[in-house]
Design a protein around this motif. Sequence first.
Motif, PDB file in Angstrom:
ATOM      1  N   VAL A  24       0.854  -1.276  -0.056  1.00 51.87           N
ATOM      2  CA  VAL A  24      -0.036   0.022  -0.054  1.00 51.87           C
ATOM      3  C   VAL A  24       0.863   1.212  -0.091  1.00 51.87           C
ATOM      4  O   VAL A  24       1.908   1.348   0.772  1.00 51.87           O
ATOM      5  CB  VAL A  24      -0.985  -0.017   1.364  1.00 51.87           C
ATOM      6  N   VAL A  27      -1.726   6.157   0.412  1.00 47.82           N
ATOM      7  CA  VAL A  27      -3.146   6.138   0.097  1.00 47.82           C
ATOM      8  C   VAL A  27      -3.834   7.119   1.296  1.00 47.82           C
ATOM      9  O   VAL A  27      -3.386   7.015   2.304  1.00 47.82           O
ATOM     10  CB  VAL A  27      -3.565   4.731   0.383  1.00 47.82           C
ATOM     11  N   GLY A  46      -2.712  -4.714  -3.700  1.00 41.71           N
ATOM     12  CA  GLY A  46      -2.718  -4.266  -2.193  1.00 41.71           C
ATOM     13  C   GLY A  46      -3.984  -4.278  -1.502  1.00 41.71           C
ATOM     14  O   GLY A  46      -4.189  -3.843  -0.757  1.00 41.71           O
ATOM     15  N   MET A  50      -4.488  -3.630   2.289  1.00 42.83           N
ATOM     16  CA  MET A  50      -5.695  -2.592   2.695  1.00 42.83           C
ATOM     17  C   MET A  50      -6.672  -2.811   3.711  1.00 42.83           C
ATOM     18  O   MET A  50      -6.882  -2.457   4.669  1.00 42.83           O
ATOM     19  CB  MET A  50      -6.120  -2.116   1.453  1.00 42.83           C
ATOM     20  N   MET A 217      -7.561  -0.018  -6.736  1.00 39.63           N
ATOM     21  CA  MET A 217      -6.097  -0.046  -6.666  1.00 39.63           C
ATOM     22  C   MET A 217      -5.323  -0.456  -7.691  1.00 39.63           C
ATOM     23  O   MET A 217      -5.919  -1.310  -8.438  1.00 39.63           O
ATOM     24  CB  MET A 217      -5.854  -0.775  -5.346  1.00 39.63           C
ATOM     25  N   GLY A 220      -0.607  -0.785  -5.449  1.00 39.94           N
ATOM     26  CA  GLY A 220      -0.612  -0.236  -3.861  1.00 39.94           C
ATOM     27  C   GLY A 220      -1.070   1.201  -3.898  1.00 39.94           C
ATOM     28  O   GLY A 220      -1.471   1.627  -2.911  1.00 39.94           O
TER      29      GLY A 220
END
Length: 224
Positions: A24, A27, A46, A50, A217, A220
């Motif tokens: 990730v 974000v 990812g 997440m 996504m 990531g």
Amino acid sequence: MTTLYELDHVARVFRMGGSQVRAVDDVSLRIDTGEFVAIEGPSGSGKSTMLQLLGALDRPSDGTITFESNDLGALSESGRTTLRRNAIGFVFQHFNLIPTLTAAENVAAAMAPTKTSKQATHDRVQELLGQVGLAERAHHLPSRLSGGEQQRVAIARALANAPRVLLADEPTGNLDSTTSIEVVDLLGRLVDEQQVTVVIVTHAEDVASRAARRIRMRDGRIAA
Ligand SMILES: Nc1ncnc2c1ncn2[C@@H]1O[C@H](COP(=O)(O)OP(=O)(O)O)[C@@H](O)[C@H]1O
Ligand SMILES: [Mg+2]
């Protein structure tokens, strides 16, 4: 709308030998109470990482993630365990029911740590199985239930302690497309009727399209 989750420049980096994977990567997003969110993306993008972060099963390497204004990264291991038990319900691709317990016993097992009385547990289990349309199947073992029915038992179990959020990682990954839509629509109904927030990870277009909000996504990151 009240904010349930706030992610601010969240990263989760895995170090493997000399290399690192940014599962990730930077974000930032907000999820409000009562939202029905689908997280989509190709394998390895990812999504599961997440969901683990949202579920307080893992902590970010960088950035902050708050749940109901609590900084998840700052909570102790036991603080995160308590939060998961009281506030978060999990649903998995492979249902993860205990094969030797009936549908009702599987749901009741989730309530064991709460020390609810036997009668109150029984009533609550009946109520939950009714909500997922399985009142008649309460005394069946998982092996006597279809995949869709098993997943509905798992959803009832996830709701047992009245979580504020339900997190589901590929919950329809083992179901045919008709059953998948039934299961995702059941989740949508729970959002409407019980004000529970639902975050579902999926790579099935027809499943994601049932959610009110879609987050894509890629590598990531949240794709534009
Ligand atoms: N525990 C871990 N250790 C090392 N790498 C991991 C770990 N978990 C995930 N990864 C890597 O992070 C990336 C994202 O994985 P994941 O979140 O499982 O993606 P998705 O659920 O979208 O398929 C992948 O490259 C994966 O190999
Ligand atoms: Mg995954």
